[in-house]
Motif scaffolding. Sequence first.
Motif, PDB file in Angstrom:
ATOM      1  N   VAL A  83       0.860  -1.183   0.000  1.00 40.22           N
ATOM      2  CA  VAL A  83       0.000   0.000   0.000  1.00 40.22           C
ATOM      3  C   VAL A  83       0.894   1.231   0.000  1.00 40.22           C
ATOM      4  O   VAL A  83       1.997   1.221   0.551  1.00 40.22           O
ATOM      5  N   SER A  84       0.420   2.262  -0.643  1.00 38.67           N
ATOM      6  CA  SER A  84       1.160   3.517  -0.667  1.00 38.67           C
ATOM      7  C   SER A  84       1.160   4.169   0.713  1.00 38.67           C
ATOM      8  O   SER A  84       0.209   4.036   1.473  1.00 38.67           O
ATOM      9  N   ARG A  85       2.228   4.863   1.041  1.00 37.92           N
ATOM     10  CA  ARG A  85       2.258   5.617   2.304  1.00 37.92           C
ATOM     11  C   ARG A  85       1.166   6.677   2.321  1.00 37.92           C
ATOM     12  O   ARG A  85       0.729   7.110   3.369  1.00 37.92           O
ATOM     13  N   PHE A  86       0.783   7.112   1.134  1.00 40.64           N
ATOM     14  CA  PHE A  86      -0.139   8.240   1.052  1.00 40.64           C
ATOM     15  C   PHE A  86      -1.572   7.811   0.811  1.00 40.64           C
ATOM     16  O   PHE A  86      -2.440   8.638   0.541  1.00 40.64           O
ATOM     17  N   GLU A  87      -1.818   6.544   0.885  1.00 37.71           N
ATOM     18  CA  GLU A  87      -3.179   6.051   0.692  1.00 37.71           C
ATOM     19  C   GLU A  87      -4.099   6.733   1.697  1.00 37.71           C
ATOM     20  O   GLU A  87      -3.795   6.828   2.881  1.00 37.71           O
ATOM     21  N   GLN A  88      -5.206   7.216   1.178  1.00 39.58           N
ATOM     22  CA  GLN A  88      -6.198   7.821   2.061  1.00 39.58           C
ATOM     23  C   GLN A  88      -6.799   6.749   2.937  1.00 39.58           C
ATOM     24  O   GLN A  88      -6.814   5.582   2.574  1.00 39.58           O
ATOM     25  N   LYS A  89      -7.324   7.177   4.021  1.00 40.90           N
ATOM     26  CA  LYS A  89      -8.094   6.216   4.798  1.00 40.90           C
ATOM     27  C   LYS A  89      -9.241   5.751   3.909  1.00 40.90           C
ATOM     28  O   LYS A  89      -9.905   6.547   3.278  1.00 40.90           O
ATOM     29  N   HIS A  90      -9.440   4.477   3.866  1.00 43.02           N
ATOM     30  CA  HIS A  90     -10.486   4.019   2.963  1.00 43.02           C
ATOM     31  C   HIS A  90     -11.434   3.124   3.720  1.00 43.02           C
ATOM     32  O   HIS A  90     -12.012   2.210   3.161  1.00 43.02           O
ATOM     33  N   GLU A  91     -11.539   3.394   4.986  1.00 40.95           N
ATOM     34  CA  GLU A  91     -12.410   2.564   5.787  1.00 40.95           C
ATOM     35  C   GLU A  91     -13.830   2.530   5.230  1.00 40.95           C
ATOM     36  O   GLU A  91     -14.563   1.561   5.410  1.00 40.95           O
ATOM     37  N   GLU A  92     -14.180   3.594   4.525  1.00 46.28           N
ATOM     38  CA  GLU A  92     -15.558   3.634   4.025  1.00 46.28           C
ATOM     39  C   GLU A  92     -15.747   2.784   2.774  1.00 46.28           C
ATOM     40  O   GLU A  92     -16.845   2.410   2.417  1.00 46.28           O
ATOM     41  N   ILE A  93     -14.653   2.558   2.097  1.00 48.21           N
ATOM     42  CA  ILE A  93     -14.768   1.939   0.787  1.00 48.21           C
ATOM     43  C   ILE A  93     -15.378   0.554   0.835  1.00 48.21           C
ATOM     44  O   ILE A  93     -16.258   0.224   0.065  1.00 48.21           O
ATOM     45  N   VAL A  94     -14.858  -0.245   1.741  1.00 46.03           N
ATOM     46  CA  VAL A  94     -15.424  -1.572   1.799  1.00 46.03           C
ATOM     47  C   VAL A  94     -16.385  -1.645   2.965  1.00 46.03           C
ATOM     48  O   VAL A  94     -16.277  -0.903   3.923  1.00 46.03           O
ATOM     49  N   ASP A  95     -17.301  -2.522   2.797  1.00 46.53           N
ATOM     50  CA  ASP A  95     -18.222  -2.817   3.867  1.00 46.53           C
ATOM     51  C   ASP A  95     -17.437  -2.928   5.170  1.00 46.53           C
ATOM     52  O   ASP A  95     -16.478  -3.680   5.272  1.00 46.53           O
TER      53      ASP A  95
ATOM     54  N   TYR B 180       6.492   4.034  -0.832  1.00 45.89           N
ATOM     55  CA  TYR B 180       6.287   2.843  -0.019  1.00 45.89           C
ATOM     56  C   TYR B 180       7.050   2.921   1.288  1.00 45.89           C
ATOM     57  O   TYR B 180       8.211   3.314   1.311  1.00 45.89           O
ATOM     58  N   SER B 181       6.388   2.538   2.337  1.00 51.07           N
ATOM     59  CA  SER B 181       6.991   2.671   3.657  1.00 51.07           C
ATOM     60  C   SER B 181       8.250   1.831   3.789  1.00 51.07           C
ATOM     61  O   SER B 181       9.173   2.209   4.512  1.00 51.07           O
ATOM     62  N   THR B 182       8.283   0.700   3.087  1.00 51.64           N
ATOM     63  CA  THR B 182       9.490  -0.113   3.163  1.00 51.64           C
ATOM     64  C   THR B 182      10.703   0.706   2.708  1.00 51.64           C
ATOM     65  O   THR B 182      11.693   0.826   3.429  1.00 51.64           O
TER      66      THR B 182
ATOM     67  N   PHE C 282       0.089  -5.446   5.831  1.00 47.43           N
ATOM     68  CA  PHE C 282       1.192  -6.373   6.011  1.00 47.43           C
ATOM     69  C   PHE C 282       2.341  -5.882   5.138  1.00 47.43           C
ATOM     70  O   PHE C 282       2.129  -5.482   4.002  1.00 47.43           O
ATOM     71  N   ASN C 283       3.543  -5.862   5.687  1.00 49.32           N
ATOM     72  CA  ASN C 283       4.730  -5.479   4.923  1.00 49.32           C
ATOM     73  C   ASN C 283       4.873  -3.958   4.751  1.00 49.32           C
ATOM     74  O   ASN C 283       5.899  -3.399   5.088  1.00 49.32           O
ATOM     75  N   ARG C 284       3.844  -3.326   4.223  1.00 51.14           N
ATOM     76  CA  ARG C 284       3.873  -1.876   4.069  1.00 51.14           C
ATOM     77  C   ARG C 284       2.655  -1.291   4.726  1.00 51.14           C
ATOM     78  O   ARG C 284       1.623  -1.938   4.835  1.00 51.14           O
ATOM     79  N   LYS C 285       2.757  -0.018   5.113  1.00 45.32           N
ATOM     80  CA  LYS C 285       1.569   0.595   5.693  1.00 45.32           C
ATOM     81  C   LYS C 285       1.482   2.067   5.321  1.00 45.32           C
ATOM     82  O   LYS C 285       2.488   2.704   5.034  1.00 45.32           O
ATOM     83  N   PRO C 286       0.268   2.597   5.324  1.00 46.78           N
ATOM     84  CA  PRO C 286       0.101   4.013   5.022  1.00 46.78           C
ATOM     85  C   PRO C 286       0.414   4.847   6.264  1.00 46.78           C
ATOM     86  O   PRO C 286       0.381   4.345   7.381  1.00 46.78           O
ATOM     87  N   GLU C 287       0.699   6.115   6.026  1.00 46.43           N
ATOM     88  CA  GLU C 287       1.004   7.012   7.140  1.00 46.43           C
ATOM     89  C   GLU C 287      -0.181   7.127   8.083  1.00 46.43           C
ATOM     90  O   GLU C 287      -0.041   7.114   9.287  1.00 46.43           O
TER      91      GLU C 287
END
Lengths: 332, 332
Positions: free
Chosen positions: A126-138, A190-192, A146-151
């Motif tokens: 996942v990109s470091r800059f990925e928006q919170k997307h909690e709304e996107i999926v049910d 990428y956070s890595t 896992f492995n990488r994470k957004p800010e």
Amino acid sequence: MKHRVTIKEVAKYAGVSPSTVSRVLNNYPFIKPDKKVKVEEAIKQLQFEPNEIARSMITKKTKTIGLIVDDISNPFFSETSRFIINKARQRGYEVLIYDTNGEEELKHTLKFLSNKNVSGIIVGSVSRFEQKHEEIVDESIPIVYFNRKPEQTNLFSVTMDNKKASKMAIAHLVQKGHSKIAFIGGPFEYSTYYDRYIGYYEAIIEFGLELNEDIISRETPTSENIQKFVAKVLNDKDRPTAIIATTDQIAITVLDAVVQNNCQVPADVAVIGFDNIAISSNPYIGLTTVSQQKRQMVETALNTLLHLIEDVVTEIPGDVLIPPKLIIRKTT
Amino acid sequence: MKHRVTIKEVAKYAGVSPSTVSRVLNNYPFIKPDKKVKVEEAIKQLQFEPNEIARSMITKKTKTIGLIVDDISNPFFSETSRFIINKARQRGYEVLIYDTNGEEELKHTLKFLSNKNVSGIIVGSVSRFEQKHEEIVDESIPIVYFNRKPEQTNLFSVTMDNKKASKMAIAHLVQKGHSKIAFIGGPFEYSTYYDRYIGYYEAIIEFGLELNEDIISRETPTSENIQKFVAKVLNDKDRPTAIIATTDQIAITVLDAVVQNNCQVPADVAVIGFDNIAISSNPYIGLTTVSQQKRQMVETALNTLLHLIEDVVTEIPGDVLIPPKLIIRKTT
DNA sequence: TTGTATGCGTTATCAA
DNA sequence: TTGATAACGCATACAA
């Protein structure tokens, strides 16, 4: 088209109602022992196996988890995927691997897997800059990074302590007498890559070494870019005596580039990688590397996800940083 | 729990019955154009996406295919899996990867996937001696062998022409002036190893070379066994000048073993592998190899399977032998 | 060409 | 503690 035994037939055979069979199947506690035995006997006799699809219709859960990776043929992902697949199966879950080719938008992929009614999702990239997307999926579908994470995120993540990993690499090299250490990273998206760079940066300062932009690459680590960078750096009169490559795959290309430029590993240039993919341990390569403890990472991530899926509210570890581990081989 | 739009709501919105919506979804031909347009409009407006699970309940098909592999972290499998996953998705199918760890019984695995109601199965690894198991799974679930195949079967298979592959390897080596060529194979239980051995055998005869059991290994190709074999063979006074390794993974270990025994590649000993996994093209390794044309293999296998699944009775290729391709790099 | 009714195999609700 | 009944969302046979 062989006929598949259904719960109804089991019920008839056992002399009970379908609901009772269903209850037995789901470990409902208040069933008279004798009936339970009868049902279990019937199940065995008829070789009944519940139809997961019909179950899913009602429960909305599928006993499969989605795994999103950049590229399953990348050894890091294939090796971790393997652990995930096997561990998940032990817990009664199947794994749907979604290979994004490093291109697809995460939103899109999540939506897709959500439509497939997966019970949970592990996001391997996942990109470091990925928006919170909690709304996107049910919101009933848990997600673990896992492995990488957004800010910014509210979700759990399991990653290696990448900063520390870089520091370990540098400490090792310094101890071996190196003071001019080149660095080949990758996109800060990428956070890595980012964290490994930050760790490099901080360690260079801490050890009182010179921070020199000329021996740092942050380009996309294509084979070409790596070759070009190594050539440039090694043909300098005051060249570095060690190169940190932020993945083993990069490191192996570096190995080649070093040889191409008439230098020896490790005599002229030491090389160190990250991840400890399988091929690195092949004696022909014998790459010194900072290992991601893949097994532990995978287990933690999967446990977290299954906790979330199964509503077990016992303490969930939250964001987990797995400690790196230095594996010294012949390239340093 | 976000509410998911159903076919009923679309019907109401479009002013038609649910069945009409269903028909539009399934490209039923006799629908009045204006209604069709209305329905499509409604689908778009409401962002309706059909519930695959509900569909599966009726059709008994799941739009997912099972892929059985020995070990997904083996580059050959991860690289081919990647193609399969992506190609399948383009055709609207998901892929469930079942990693048997090289241990599980095929019957068992097939049964398992069959219970998951997969629409079809690609078997990436099977024993030559596997019994016909057409009865094991519901006969409505098509199966295609890929990479390896059993001696006796009614099912389709897509494999490389492994005999020819060995012959190409030998022809190449002979042309380079080699006449004493060692061979590292693997268990005859697998058609890949077996056929590659037969090809070696036949070519040795054809080229009038000496067939020498001392320089042939058919043991399980563990790292240890390979090291031991190479050491033994190279320390003979009349040692072979070339080694054929039946997989690239073996070949890379051979590369190391050769160096360990104070020989140079290719000056003293030429090495050639099979499969052309990604790492082999890394210049540091630069392994000459007989390539499985993975892309073509995968496409053929998948096409065959989807033909079978979708009852398209137009000619199916039957058993397909994909021609090998020699890729010459620096180890020969 | 379209709508109504039924059923896929299971779980959930309710009453008994 | 158990059984009847109604969903789940869709495809399909049948009727119209």
